[in-house]
Design a protein around this motif. Sequence first.
Motif, PDB file in Angstrom:
ATOM      1  N   SER A 122       0.829  -1.200   0.000  1.00 23.12           N
ATOM      2  CA  SER A 122       0.000   0.000   0.000  1.00 23.12           C
ATOM      3  C   SER A 122       0.861   1.247   0.000  1.00 23.12           C
ATOM      4  O   SER A 122       1.934   1.283   0.591  1.00 23.12           O
ATOM      5  N   ARG A 123       0.308   2.266  -0.639  1.00 20.90           N
ATOM      6  CA  ARG A 123       0.949   3.568  -0.694  1.00 20.90           C
ATOM      7  C   ARG A 123      -0.081   4.624  -0.322  1.00 20.90           C
ATOM      8  O   ARG A 123      -1.225   4.580  -0.776  1.00 20.90           O
ATOM      9  N   LEU A 124       0.315   5.551   0.517  1.00 20.93           N
ATOM     10  CA  LEU A 124      -0.519   6.687   0.887  1.00 20.93           C
ATOM     11  C   LEU A 124      -0.480   7.689  -0.259  1.00 20.93           C
ATOM     12  O   LEU A 124       0.576   8.242  -0.568  1.00 20.93           O
ATOM     13  N   VAL A 125      -1.618   7.892  -0.910  1.00 25.38           N
ATOM     14  CA  VAL A 125      -1.688   8.759  -2.088  1.00 25.38           C
ATOM     15  C   VAL A 125      -1.976  10.203  -1.695  1.00 25.38           C
ATOM     16  O   VAL A 125      -1.352  11.130  -2.214  1.00 25.38           O
ATOM     17  N   LYS A 126      -2.920  10.404  -0.788  1.00 25.06           N
ATOM     18  CA  LYS A 126      -3.315  11.745  -0.352  1.00 25.06           C
ATOM     19  C   LYS A 126      -3.521  11.703   1.154  1.00 25.06           C
ATOM     20  O   LYS A 126      -4.270  10.882   1.673  1.00 25.06           O
ATOM     21  N   ASN A 127      -2.810  12.577   1.849  1.00 24.45           N
ATOM     22  CA  ASN A 127      -2.895  12.631   3.299  1.00 24.45           C
ATOM     23  C   ASN A 127      -3.496  13.972   3.695  1.00 24.45           C
ATOM     24  O   ASN A 127      -2.786  14.949   3.863  1.00 24.45           O
ATOM     25  N   GLY A 128      -4.820  14.000   3.816  1.00 23.87           N
ATOM     26  CA  GLY A 128      -5.511  15.231   4.141  1.00 23.87           C
ATOM     27  C   GLY A 128      -5.617  15.474   5.638  1.00 23.87           C
ATOM     28  O   GLY A 128      -5.121  14.697   6.457  1.00 23.87           O
ATOM     29  N   ARG A 129      -6.300  16.549   5.979  1.00 25.03           N
ATOM     30  CA  ARG A 129      -6.453  16.923   7.389  1.00 25.03           C
ATOM     31  C   ARG A 129      -7.273  15.883   8.161  1.00 25.03           C
ATOM     32  O   ARG A 129      -6.935  15.528   9.288  1.00 25.03           O
ATOM     33  N   HIS A 130      -8.361  15.403   7.553  1.00 27.71           N
ATOM     34  CA  HIS A 130      -9.237  14.440   8.216  1.00 27.71           C
ATOM     35  C   HIS A 130      -9.353  13.116   7.460  1.00 27.71           C
ATOM     36  O   HIS A 130      -9.716  12.105   8.047  1.00 27.71           O
ATOM     37  N   VAL A 131      -9.088  13.140   6.178  1.00 20.10           N
ATOM     38  CA  VAL A 131      -9.290  11.971   5.327  1.00 20.10           C
ATOM     39  C   VAL A 131      -8.028  11.711   4.507  1.00 20.10           C
ATOM     40  O   VAL A 131      -7.367  12.646   4.066  1.00 20.10           O
ATOM     41  N   ALA A 132      -7.725  10.436   4.327  1.00 21.27           N
ATOM     42  CA  ALA A 132      -6.585  10.044   3.495  1.00 21.27           C
ATOM     43  C   ALA A 132      -7.036   9.006   2.479  1.00 21.27           C
ATOM     44  O   ALA A 132      -8.023   8.287   2.692  1.00 21.27           O
ATOM     45  N   LEU A 133      -6.308   8.907   1.391  1.00 20.10           N
ATOM     46  CA  LEU A 133      -6.569   7.908   0.366  1.00 20.10           C
ATOM     47  C   LEU A 133      -5.324   7.053   0.194  1.00 20.10           C
ATOM     48  O   LEU A 133      -4.215   7.581   0.029  1.00 20.10           O
ATOM     49  N   CYS A 134      -5.510   5.737   0.235  1.00 18.85           N
ATOM     50  CA  CYS A 134      -4.411   4.785   0.034  1.00 18.85           C
ATOM     51  C   CYS A 134      -4.791   3.815  -1.069  1.00 18.85           C
ATOM     52  O   CYS A 134      -5.958   3.423  -1.195  1.00 18.85           O
ATOM     53  N   THR A 135      -3.799   3.416  -1.847  1.00 17.15           N
ATOM     54  CA  THR A 135      -4.007   2.341  -2.806  1.00 17.15           C
ATOM     55  C   THR A 135      -3.448   1.054  -2.204  1.00 17.15           C
ATOM     56  O   THR A 135      -2.498   1.095  -1.416  1.00 17.15           O
ATOM     57  N   GLY A 136      -4.048  -0.060  -2.578  1.00 19.59           N
ATOM     58  CA  GLY A 136      -3.564  -1.357  -2.127  1.00 19.59           C
ATOM     59  C   GLY A 136      -3.539  -2.331  -3.282  1.00 19.59           C
ATOM     60  O   GLY A 136      -4.398  -2.259  -4.175  1.00 19.59           O
ATOM     61  N   GLU A 137      -2.565  -3.202  -3.259  1.00 20.62           N
ATOM     62  CA  GLU A 137      -2.452  -4.251  -4.275  1.00 20.62           C
ATOM     63  C   GLU A 137      -2.045  -5.545  -3.589  1.00 20.62           C
ATOM     64  O   GLU A 137      -1.318  -5.515  -2.596  1.00 20.62           O
ATOM     65  N   VAL A 138      -2.504  -6.668  -4.141  1.00 22.52           N
ATOM     66  CA  VAL A 138      -2.117  -7.981  -3.634  1.00 22.52           C
ATOM     67  C   VAL A 138      -1.497  -8.759  -4.780  1.00 22.52           C
ATOM     68  O   VAL A 138      -2.041  -8.794  -5.894  1.00 22.52           O
ATOM     69  N   TYR A 139      -0.354  -9.391  -4.486  1.00 23.45           N
ATOM     70  CA  TYR A 139       0.389 -10.170  -5.472  1.00 23.45           C
ATOM     71  C   TYR A 139       0.546 -11.600  -4.990  1.00 23.45           C
ATOM     72  O   TYR A 139       0.660 -11.852  -3.783  1.00 23.45           O
ATOM     73  N   ASP A 140       0.620 -12.543  -5.936  1.00 29.98           N
ATOM     74  CA  ASP A 140       0.928 -13.921  -5.547  1.00 29.98           C
ATOM     75  C   ASP A 140       2.448 -14.084  -5.463  1.00 29.98           C
ATOM     76  O   ASP A 140       3.199 -13.138  -5.710  1.00 29.98           O
TER      77      ASP A 140
END
Length: 153
Positions: free
Chosen positions: A96-114
């Motif tokens: 996972s990577r933190l894409v946007k770190n706001g004051r109250h809300v953040a957006l993270c992407t996640g990926e799963v690999y075999d």
Amino acid sequence: MLDMEKFKEFMNENGGFNGHNKIRYTVLEEGYCECQVDMTPDSLNPQGVAHGSLLFALCDCVTGMAAASTGRSMLTQSASIHYLRPGTGGTLTAKSRLVKNGRHVALCTGEVYDQEGKLLVTSEFEVYYTSDNLTLPEKGPDGKWHQVEGSWQ
């Protein structure tokens, strides 16, 4: 500043949902996290592949830690997940990577690999910060984690 190794150690030793599902954190840096799970018969759906809820849980865990690595407590607010191919055998790795770190809300992407590096799942998780101060429990002389005033949980 949050001690990333202590945070990772606490999460790996704390048991609960992650312990029950054998999810372990392997990399934790500010704004980035990786975790793994070794597939077992208990990880599978009736078709014999990784259960979708396990894949979702991996994404939820890894994105939550990426967001919390900023030193703030949080809860998942919403999530979107895309199952691209089935997970079969071996070890699954979520990143996972933190894409946007706001004051109250953040957006993270996640990926799963075999274990061969094939992408199984992509996801986006929006988290809501509940506190600006994430304080971890302390490990006592008995080797167990003990709550301290203001600690996370």
